[in-house]
Design a protein around this motif. Structure first.
Motif: not given
Length: 410
Positions: A22, A26, A75, A77, A80, A102-104
């Motif tokens: 990811a 980004t 993902s 995110d 991404s 930007g998440g996980g």
């Protein structure tokens, strides 16, 4: 055996999150982007947690069709593939990606359904800037790699009108039922023979339902695609062209896929097509100008005085109506068209009960929303021999019980 091995390899890559990191996709700073007339950016909403929402910074006058997106490696995110998603949104779309910016963690196919639900709710929410601005009759579901598997999982949602599979393919033959239930135009965008998903995508392509409109484009860039490039690179170009055609009726964009020539071939694409036909609607590329409303509308005489079905001899076609699902605020109905004699096109007149309205139809082209509406055959299911049948369905508001249908040859 070859299919089993290649699908196992793809499954392993997906589970390891190793297909495309990811972080590599980004950009460092968010800013309005896209090559379309409405520069787009992303935001979040407390009413839709774990998602990222892309839309034009300045909303256009026309309503926004909806595209929901599943990320590579499943993902969570939502940024991404932000260059790619901004590109689509900049042409006047509401695009919603699984995951926070930007998440996980990992996403699920249910998150795509949540995106559709949220978009529909915003269209009627008095406090939303999107109230009355969302085209709920036009919804695309798409995804990259593992996100493509998520898209497959919800492709049979009756609100979905087109599907996009990007560098993805079903992992097991046992999942082929998901192909058999497809009933909306589908696009495959694959990274060529070096793409780990290539064997699976091609296997799926060869198993699509007969008559389903479909496009397969291969560009030799590998599994990573071009999402990180400016405006999503060539994958971004193909995506916005497809959604402009399928969700906005842009015939110029449609020529990218269904024209007599092959404009993508000069860009290095290998192209395959099934059952794709350009319509006669001259709708131009969407712009803020309201010029399409100047075009005179056809005379409504046929809807006021329907042509009676002949009483002598067998009817050209008949229609039967079934409510498949009813809930408090709406319903889903199925209509089966059966040919008494050979027909090269059919038209069903559907009289809805008071207070009911048609919001979206599939496998047919609808005209009107309340009272007596007309649904004509799609490009791929109009020719029927005597004894053959075709089906279409639609979603509506209100109560579906009590509707009546009649059929005539077009």
């Amino acid at each position: 055996m070859r299919r089993t091995l290649t699908r196992a390899a793809l499954a392993a890559a997906l589970s390891l999150g190793a297909l495309v990191g990811a972080a590599a996709l980004t950009p460092a700073v968010a800013a309005p982007g896209g090559s379309g007339p409405y520069p787009a950016d992303y935001s979040t909403s407390s009413s839709l947690p774990n998602h990222t929402i892309y839309r034009p910074v300045n909303l256009p006058t026309e309503r926004l069709p909806v595209v929901v997106w599943g990320n590579g490696a499943c993902s969570a995110d939502g940024t991404s593939a932000q260059n790619f998603l901004k590109e689509i949104a900049s042409y006047g779309f509401l695009v919603i990606a699984n995951g926070n910016p930007g998440g996980g963690g990992s996403s699920t196919s249910a998150m795509l359904t949540q995106s559709i639900d949220w978009a529909f709710a915003q269209n009627t929410d008095a406090g939303s800037p999107l109230r009355g601005r969302v085209d709920t009759s036009e919804v695309g579901v798409a995804g990259f790699s593992c996100g493509g598997l998520e898209a497959y999982a919800v492709a049979n949602d009756p609100r979905v009108t087109t599907v996009g599979i990007f560098s993805s393919g079903l992992l097991n033959d046992a999942d082929d039922y998901q192909l058999r239930r497809l009933n909306d135009p589908i696009v495959y965008v694959i990274g060529g023979s070096g793409d780990v998903a290539y064997p699976n995508a091609m296997d799926d392509w060869n198993k699509l339902p007969a008559g389903l409109p479909a496009f397969m484009g291969n560009l030799n860039v590998g599994h990573g695609g071009t999402y990180h490039e400016t405006n999503g690179g060539q994958f971004g170009y193909v995506a916005q062209q497809w959604f402009r055609w399928q969700l906005k009726g842009d015939q110029q964009a449609g020529r990218t896929f269904a024209g007599t020539d092959c404009p993508l071939c000069s860009r290095g694409w290998q192209v395959q097509r099934k059952n794709l036909t350009l319509g006669t609607d001259p709708t131009p590329t969407p712009t803020p100008t309201p010029t399409p409303t100047v075009t005179p509308t056809p005379t409504p005489t046929p809807t006021r005085t329907p042509t009676p079905i002949p009483t002598a001899g067998p009817s050209a076609c008949t229609a039967t109506y079934t409510v498949a699902n009813q809930w408090g605020g709406g319903f889903v109905a199925d209509v089966r068209v059966s040919a008494g004699t050979a027909v090269n096109g059919w038209r069903v007149r559907l009289t809805l009960p008071g207070g009911a309205a048609l919001t979206h139809a599939w496998n047919g082209r609808s005209t009107g929303t309340t009272g007596t509406v007309t649904v004509a055959n799609a490009e791929w299911n109009g020719t029927l021999q005597a004894g053959q049948s075709a089906t279409f369905g639609f979603q509506g508001t209100g109560t579906g019980a009590g509707a009546t249908v009649s059929c005539e040859a077009a």
